[in-house]
Design a protein around this motif. Structure first.
Motif, short mmCIF file in Angstrom:
data_model
loop_
_atom_site.label_atom_id
_atom_site.label_comp_id
_atom_site.label_asym_id
_atom_site.label_seq_id
_atom_site.Cartn_x
_atom_site.Cartn_y
_atom_site.Cartn_z
N UNK A 49 -83.06 67.11 -58.50
CA UNK A 49 -81.73 66.89 -59.04
C UNK A 49 -80.79 67.94 -58.48
N UNK A 50 -79.69 67.49 -57.86
CA UNK A 50 -78.71 68.39 -57.29
C UNK A 50 -77.35 68.07 -57.89
N UNK A 51 -76.71 69.08 -58.46
CA UNK A 51 -75.37 68.87 -59.02
C UNK A 51 -74.33 69.12 -57.94
N UNK A 52 -73.45 68.14 -57.77
CA UNK A 52 -72.45 68.23 -56.70
C UNK A 52 -71.23 67.40 -57.08
N UNK A 53 -70.09 67.80 -56.60
CA UNK A 53 -68.85 67.06 -56.82
C UNK A 53 -68.83 65.87 -55.86
N UNK A 54 -68.87 64.65 -56.41
CA UNK A 54 -68.91 63.45 -55.58
C UNK A 54 -67.70 63.34 -54.66
N UNK A 55 -66.56 63.88 -55.08
CA UNK A 55 -65.34 63.74 -54.29
C UNK A 55 -65.28 64.71 -53.11
N UNK A 56 -66.24 65.60 -53.04
CA UNK A 56 -66.33 66.56 -51.93
C UNK A 56 -67.30 66.01 -50.90
N UNK A 57 -66.75 65.31 -49.89
CA UNK A 57 -67.61 64.64 -48.91
C UNK A 57 -68.52 65.61 -48.16
N UNK A 58 -67.99 66.76 -47.82
CA UNK A 58 -68.79 67.74 -47.07
C UNK A 58 -69.96 68.23 -47.89
N UNK A 59 -69.72 68.47 -49.20
CA UNK A 59 -70.79 68.96 -50.06
C UNK A 59 -71.87 67.90 -50.25
N UNK A 60 -71.44 66.65 -50.46
CA UNK A 60 -72.41 65.57 -50.62
C UNK A 60 -73.19 65.34 -49.33
N UNK A 61 -72.50 65.43 -48.19
CA UNK A 61 -73.16 65.25 -46.90
C UNK A 61 -74.22 66.32 -46.67
N UNK A 62 -73.94 67.54 -47.12
CA UNK A 62 -74.90 68.63 -46.97
C UNK A 62 -76.19 68.33 -47.73
N UNK A 63 -76.05 67.71 -48.91
CA UNK A 63 -77.23 67.33 -49.70
C UNK A 63 -78.00 66.24 -48.98
N UNK A 64 -77.28 65.23 -48.47
CA UNK A 64 -77.95 64.14 -47.75
C UNK A 64 -78.71 64.68 -46.53
N UNK A 65 -78.08 65.59 -45.80
CA UNK A 65 -78.73 66.15 -44.62
C UNK A 65 -79.95 66.99 -44.99
N UNK A 66 -79.82 67.79 -46.03
CA UNK A 66 -80.91 68.68 -46.43
C UNK A 66 -82.16 67.90 -46.83
N UNK A 67 -81.95 66.68 -47.35
CA UNK A 67 -83.07 65.87 -47.82
C UNK A 67 -83.39 64.71 -46.88
N UNK A 68 -82.80 64.74 -45.67
CA UNK A 68 -83.07 63.71 -44.67
C UNK A 68 -82.95 62.30 -45.25
N UNK A 69 -81.86 62.05 -45.96
CA UNK A 69 -81.68 60.80 -46.68
C UNK A 69 -81.44 59.62 -45.73
N UNK A 70 -82.20 58.55 -45.94
CA UNK A 70 -82.02 57.31 -45.19
C UNK A 70 -81.03 56.38 -45.90
N UNK A 71 -81.16 56.31 -47.24
CA UNK A 71 -80.38 55.35 -48.03
C UNK A 71 -79.66 56.06 -49.17
N UNK A 72 -78.37 55.80 -49.29
CA UNK A 72 -77.59 56.30 -50.43
C UNK A 72 -77.32 55.14 -51.37
N UNK A 73 -77.68 55.30 -52.63
CA UNK A 73 -77.41 54.30 -53.64
C UNK A 73 -76.39 54.86 -54.62
N UNK A 74 -75.20 54.30 -54.62
CA UNK A 74 -74.16 54.72 -55.56
C UNK A 74 -74.30 53.91 -56.84
N UNK A 75 -74.39 54.61 -57.97
CA UNK A 75 -74.44 53.92 -59.27
C UNK A 75 -73.34 54.44 -60.19
N UNK A 76 -72.27 54.96 -59.59
CA UNK A 76 -71.17 55.48 -60.40
C UNK A 76 -70.52 54.34 -61.15
#
Length: 284
Positions: A49-76
Motif C-alpha cells: 500500500x502506497x499513499x500518494x496524491x492521485x493528481x500528482x502525475x509525477x508522484x504516481x508515475x514514480x510508484x508505477x515505475x518502482x513496482x514495474x506496473x503493467x496494468x493500472x486499474x482506476x477505481x476512483x
C-alpha cells in the motif's frame, strides 16, 4: 496466457478492495495507491500500500515505475473522476501497458455531459487520441446488486422510492462477481483480446417495479430523492428509467445492442462461474 504480471489498483473502496482480493488469489504482483488522507486498508499479504496524491502525475508515475506496473486499474469514485487524467499521464510516463478506467456502471460510450460524459472522454478520447496511445479496457457492470437497498432507500424506510415509471429493465451485478471477472480476464486473456475492448456484464436483470415485488416492498414514485446522496440517487434512477441502466444500452441508437454489445455478453468469458442473482444475494 496474459502478458500482464504486475498491477496497480488506484482507490481502495467498494470495488477496489474486492479487485485486489481477486487478483491476490491469482498470485500476481499488486500495489494499492491510496490517498494520503484515507484510512488504513486491510489487504492480503504481499499487497503493498502506497499513499500518494492521485493528481500528482509525477508522484504516481514514480510508484508505477518502482513496482514495474503493467496494468493500472482506476477505481476512483465519480467525485474523483477528474483525477483520472493525472493517472493517465502517470501511466504514460511509466510506460504502462494497459489502463483500466473507472467505469463499473452503465455504458458511457456516446455520452458527452456530466460524470458519464467525463468517463467516456477518458477511455473514448483521452487514452485513444493521445500520442501515448495507451490501450484501455472498459467494464460495464450496471448497478452493483449490493447497493439496491441503498439506492431506493429500502434499508431506511422499507419502501422502493423511485424516479419515473420504473418499468425499464436494468443490469445488476454483484461487486464480488465484477472483481472476480476483472481478475480472471486480466490474468488469462492475451493482450490482443483486452486492448481497447469493452466487456458488458450482467449478473441479473430487472426493472424497479420487478425489484419492488421481489423485495415485497411498496413502490413509491417521487420526483427526486432527498437526503444523503440524494442527487446521485436521483441521477441513477432517472438514467435507469430511460433504459440506460442496461449494460447493453447504445446511447447513439437509444436501443439495446446485440452480439458482443448485448447486456451480459461478456459473462461467457468466465466459463463455469455461477453469477449471483438479486434474489440469492439478498436472501429473498
Amino acid at each position: 496466457m496474459s502478458a500482464y504480471n504486475s498491477f496497480a489498483v488506484v482507490g481502495g473502496g467498494m470495488i477496489g478492495l474486492p479487485i485486489i482480493n481477486a487478483l491476490a488469489a491469482r498470485h500476481v504482483s499488486i500495489v494499492l495507491l491510496s490517498r494520503p488522507d484515507s484510512s488504513a486498508k486491510t489487504v492480503p499479504s504481499g499487497v503493498q500500500v502506497v499513499k500518494v496524491d492521485y493528481t500528482d502525475a509525477a508522484a504516481a508515475a514514480a510508484v508505477f515505475k518502482a513496482h514495474n506496473v503493467d496494468v493500472v486499474l482506476s477505481t476512483v469514485n465519480s467525485v474523483a473522476s477528474a483525477a483520472q487524467k493525472s493517472l493517465v499521464e502517470a501511466a504514460r510516463l511509466a510506460a504502462v501497458k494497459l489502463f483500466v478506467p473507472s467505469e463499473y456502471g452503465m455504458p458511457t460510450e456516446g455520452h458527452t455531459e456530466g460524470v458519464v460524459g467525463d468517463k467516456n472522454r477518458i477511455a473514448g478520447k483521452y487514452l485513444l487520441d493521445w500520442s501515448a496511445g495507451i490501450p484501455s479496457t472498459r467494464f460495464y457492470t450496471g448497478l452493483f446488486i449490493d447497493l439496491i437497498p441503498w439506492l431506493v432507500g429500502h434499508s431506511e424506510h422499507g419502501k422502493f422510492r423511485i424516479v419515473g415509471k420504473g418499468e425499464a429493465p436494468a443490469s445488476y451485478t454483484a461487486a464480488a462477481d465484477v472483481a472476480g471477472f476483472v481478475a480472471h480476464v486480466l490474468t488469462t486473456l492475451p493482450r490482443s483480446e483486452l486492448e481497447n475492448r469493452v466487456f458488458r456484464l450482467e449478473g441479473d436483470r430487472a426493472s424497479m417495479k420487478d425489484l419492488g415485488a421481489l423485495f415485497k416492498a411498496p413502490v413509491e414514485h417521487v420526483d427526486h430523492i432527498t437526503g444523503e446522496a440524494g442527487g446521485l440517487k436521483t441521477r441513477l434512477l432517472t438514467a435507469g428509467d430511460t433504459g440506460r441502466g442496461s449494460t447493453g444500452w447504445d446511447e447513439i441508437t437509444k436501443a439495446e445492442g446485440s452480439g458482443i454489445k448485448a447486456a451480459g455478453s461478456a459473462n461467457a468469458l468466465w466459463p463455469g462461474h455461477q453469477w449471483k442473482t438479486i434474489k440469492d444475494f439478498h436472501n429473498l
